[in-house]
Design a protein around this motif. Structure first.
Motif, mmCIF file in Angstrom:
data_model
loop_
_atom_site.group_PDB
_atom_site.id
_atom_site.type_symbol
_atom_site.label_atom_id
_atom_site.label_comp_id
_atom_site.label_asym_id
_atom_site.label_seq_id
_atom_site.Cartn_x
_atom_site.Cartn_y
_atom_site.Cartn_z
ATOM 1 N N ALA A 257 -33.380 35.847 -23.295
ATOM 2 C CA ALA A 257 -33.948 35.061 -24.396
ATOM 3 C C ALA A 257 -33.116 35.137 -25.677
ATOM 4 O O ALA A 257 -32.892 34.100 -26.330
ATOM 5 C CB ALA A 257 -35.388 35.506 -24.664
ATOM 6 N N PRO A 258 -32.634 36.316 -26.097
ATOM 7 C CA PRO A 258 -31.801 36.334 -27.318
ATOM 8 C C PRO A 258 -30.540 35.490 -27.187
ATOM 9 O O PRO A 258 -30.105 34.848 -28.159
ATOM 10 C CB PRO A 258 -31.461 37.822 -27.487
ATOM 11 N N PHE A 259 -29.947 35.475 -25.996
ATOM 12 C CA PHE A 259 -28.723 34.690 -25.805
ATOM 13 C C PHE A 259 -29.023 33.197 -25.780
ATOM 14 O O PHE A 259 -28.203 32.383 -26.235
ATOM 15 C CB PHE A 259 -28.027 35.114 -24.515
ATOM 16 N N VAL A 260 -30.186 32.826 -25.236
ATOM 17 C CA VAL A 260 -30.577 31.414 -25.289
ATOM 18 C C VAL A 260 -30.784 30.988 -26.738
ATOM 19 O O VAL A 260 -30.347 29.902 -27.148
ATOM 20 C CB VAL A 260 -31.860 31.183 -24.466
ATOM 21 N N GLY A 261 -31.419 31.859 -27.523
ATOM 22 C CA GLY A 261 -31.593 31.553 -28.938
ATOM 23 C C GLY A 261 -30.264 31.472 -29.668
ATOM 24 O O GLY A 261 -30.057 30.586 -30.513
ATOM 25 N N LEU A 262 -29.366 32.384 -29.356
ATOM 26 C CA LEU A 262 -28.041 32.350 -29.980
ATOM 27 C C LEU A 262 -27.272 31.096 -29.576
ATOM 28 O O LEU A 262 -26.542 30.514 -30.391
ATOM 29 C CB LEU A 262 -27.258 33.600 -29.576
ATOM 30 N N PHE A 263 -27.440 30.688 -28.327
ATOM 31 C CA PHE A 263 -26.806 29.460 -27.845
ATOM 32 C C PHE A 263 -27.271 28.267 -28.676
ATOM 33 O O PHE A 263 -26.463 27.427 -29.103
ATOM 34 C CB PHE A 263 -27.136 29.266 -26.368
ATOM 35 N N GLY A 264 -28.586 28.189 -28.885
ATOM 36 C CA GLY A 264 -29.117 27.104 -29.707
ATOM 37 C C GLY A 264 -28.639 27.192 -31.142
ATOM 38 O O GLY A 264 -28.373 26.162 -31.779
ATOM 39 N N THR A 265 -28.515 28.421 -31.650
ATOM 40 C CA THR A 265 -28.047 28.591 -33.029
ATOM 41 C C THR A 265 -26.611 28.104 -33.205
ATOM 42 O O THR A 265 -26.267 27.469 -34.200
ATOM 43 C CB THR A 265 -28.151 30.075 -33.432
ATOM 44 N N VAL A 266 -25.758 28.418 -32.229
ATOM 45 C CA VAL A 266 -24.354 28.005 -32.316
ATOM 46 C C VAL A 266 -24.240 26.494 -32.412
ATOM 47 O O VAL A 266 -23.530 25.948 -33.285
ATOM 48 C CB VAL A 266 -23.567 28.538 -31.100
ATOM 49 N N ILE B 284 -25.556 25.230 -35.745
ATOM 50 C CA ILE B 284 -24.584 25.395 -36.834
ATOM 51 C C ILE B 284 -23.497 24.320 -36.753
ATOM 52 O O ILE B 284 -23.057 23.776 -37.768
ATOM 53 C CB ILE B 284 -23.976 26.806 -36.792
ATOM 54 N N ILE B 285 -23.057 24.035 -35.507
ATOM 55 C CA ILE B 285 -22.066 22.969 -35.341
ATOM 56 C C ILE B 285 -22.608 21.648 -35.877
ATOM 57 O O ILE B 285 -21.917 20.898 -36.592
ATOM 58 C CB ILE B 285 -21.672 22.838 -33.856
ATOM 59 N N HIS B 286 -23.862 21.363 -35.544
ATOM 60 C CA HIS B 286 -24.482 20.130 -36.028
ATOM 61 C C HIS B 286 -24.603 20.147 -37.549
ATOM 62 O O HIS B 286 -24.354 19.129 -38.217
ATOM 63 C CB HIS B 286 -25.861 19.971 -35.392
ATOM 64 N N ALA B 287 -24.964 21.325 -38.112
ATOM 65 C CA ALA B 287 -25.102 21.429 -39.560
ATOM 66 C C ALA B 287 -23.767 21.237 -40.264
ATOM 67 O O ALA B 287 -23.668 20.531 -41.271
ATOM 68 C CB ALA B 287 -25.704 22.785 -39.929
ATOM 69 N N LEU B 288 -22.719 21.858 -39.720
ATOM 70 C CA LEU B 288 -21.394 21.711 -40.323
ATOM 71 C C LEU B 288 -20.893 20.284 -40.234
ATOM 72 O O LEU B 288 -20.225 19.775 -41.161
ATOM 73 C CB LEU B 288 -20.411 22.664 -39.635
ATOM 74 N N THR B 289 -21.226 19.620 -39.124
ATOM 75 C CA THR B 289 -20.845 18.210 -38.994
ATOM 76 C C THR B 289 -21.550 17.364 -40.043
ATOM 77 O O THR B 289 -20.940 16.473 -40.663
ATOM 78 C CB THR B 289 -21.192 17.705 -37.593
ATOM 79 N N ALA B 290 -22.820 17.659 -40.255
ATOM 80 C CA ALA B 290 -23.574 16.916 -41.272
ATOM 81 C C ALA B 290 -23.029 17.182 -42.661
ATOM 82 O O ALA B 290 -22.960 16.273 -43.516
ATOM 83 C CB ALA B 290 -25.054 17.293 -41.199
ATOM 84 N N PRO C 270 -29.475 23.145 -43.446
ATOM 85 C CA PRO C 270 -29.082 23.018 -42.038
ATOM 86 C C PRO C 270 -28.763 24.353 -41.368
ATOM 87 O O PRO C 270 -29.134 24.566 -40.212
ATOM 88 C CB PRO C 270 -27.839 22.122 -42.104
ATOM 89 N N ILE C 271 -28.077 25.245 -42.100
ATOM 90 C CA ILE C 271 -27.748 26.547 -41.506
ATOM 91 C C ILE C 271 -29.011 27.356 -41.253
ATOM 92 O O ILE C 271 -29.164 28.024 -40.223
ATOM 93 C CB ILE C 271 -26.776 27.322 -42.419
ATOM 94 N N GLY C 272 -29.933 27.315 -42.200
ATOM 95 C CA GLY C 272 -31.201 28.040 -42.025
ATOM 96 C C GLY C 272 -31.986 27.540 -40.831
ATOM 97 O O GLY C 272 -32.558 28.326 -40.074
ATOM 98 N N GLU C 273 -32.009 26.227 -40.639
ATOM 99 C CA GLU C 273 -32.697 25.655 -39.478
ATOM 100 C C GLU C 273 -32.024 26.084 -38.182
ATOM 101 O O GLU C 273 -32.695 26.325 -37.172
ATOM 102 C CB GLU C 273 -32.721 24.137 -39.587
ATOM 103 N N ALA C 274 -30.723 26.187 -38.194
ATOM 104 C CA ALA C 274 -30.008 26.590 -36.976
ATOM 105 C C ALA C 274 -30.316 28.038 -36.610
ATOM 106 O O ALA C 274 -30.408 28.384 -35.416
ATOM 107 C CB ALA C 274 -28.507 26.406 -37.182
ATOM 108 N N LEU C 275 -30.501 28.892 -37.595
ATOM 109 C CA LEU C 275 -30.771 30.303 -37.320
ATOM 110 C C LEU C 275 -32.181 30.547 -36.782
ATOM 111 O O LEU C 275 -32.465 31.639 -36.288
ATOM 112 C CB LEU C 275 -30.565 31.132 -38.597
#
Length: 235
Positions: free
Chosen positions: A129-138, A141-147, A162-167
């Protein structure tokens, strides 16, 4: 990778964590009920077993759904079937003592597997589960940086949201993993304690069976109560 596919990946990770959470709490409730029921039934049967007037009288007890009761029923059935065997096949080539210990050990392993059912799922959820969450966070963050790139601004007001939402995905992954890990450790401890109790009961059972000559009187009569009832009815 465009923003739409990245958003789908993040949402998929969150949905997967939600499924993990539902499965975790379902298993926790099911295993808790199973453990409490097995513990209560085992204590009840053990009390009745040691309150029996003799080893042969204990054979008439109903095992119910308790692990200890099923182990005892296996022992009594083994002794009964030992009388029926002709010793010409491998199944009955063992001594009564060895045959009894073998079947008791097998039944204890069956009870252990029954108590351990579902624990592998908890362990898997707790570790992934932590790795799935980290996967989604990565990908979040990519989506946030693109925005941020498209907005042509790197101010804190633009970056923080955007970064806060990704975390959030990482936090949800940890929140899902912690109950799974704690429940797994708790139930593993219960399984070890129950296995130790079954081992102790099996040792006492073999000792009592040895004193009784590895035979159970009255077992065959208990297995055919209907025949006696029919004869009395037509007498």
């Amino acid at each position: 990778m465009n923003g739409i596919s990245t958003t789908f990946i993040v949402q998929g990770a969150l949905w997967l964590l939600g499924i993990f959470s539902v499965v975790t709490w379902t298993l926790i409730v099911v295993k808790a009920v199973q453990s409490v029921r097995a513990s209560v039934q085992s204590r009840r049967f053990t009390k009745q077993f040691w309150a029996a007037s003799s080893f042969h009288a204990a054979a008439a007890l109903e095992p119910g759904v308790s692990p200890v009761g099923r182990v005892a029923a296996t022992g009594f059935e083994t002794l009964q079937r030992a009388d029926e065997g002709n010793g010409q096949d491998l199944e009955h080539s063992w001594s009564r003592h060895d045959l009894l210990e073998r079947h008791l050990r097998q039944q204890i392993q069956n009870e252990r597997r029954r108590l351990e059912a579902g624990l592998a799922v908890l362990a898997s959820i707790g570790s992934t589960a932590p790795f799935v969450g980290l996967f989604g966070t990565v990908f979040g963050i990519i989506h946030a940086l693109t925005a941020i790139t498209h907005s042509a601004s790197a101010s804190i007001d633009v970056v923080a949201g955007p970064i806060g939402e990704a975390l959030v995905a990482t936090g949800i992954g940890i929140a899902v993993a912690v109950p799974a890990v704690l429940a797994y450790n708790f139930f593993v401890r219960l399984v070890k304690a129950a296995s130790a109790d079954l081992d102790g009961f099996a040792t006492d059972f073999v000792t009592l069976a040895q004193k009784a000559g590895f035979r159970v009187q009255g077992t065959a009569a208990r297995a055919q109560p209907s025949l006696k009832t029919v004869n009395e009815a037509f007498a």
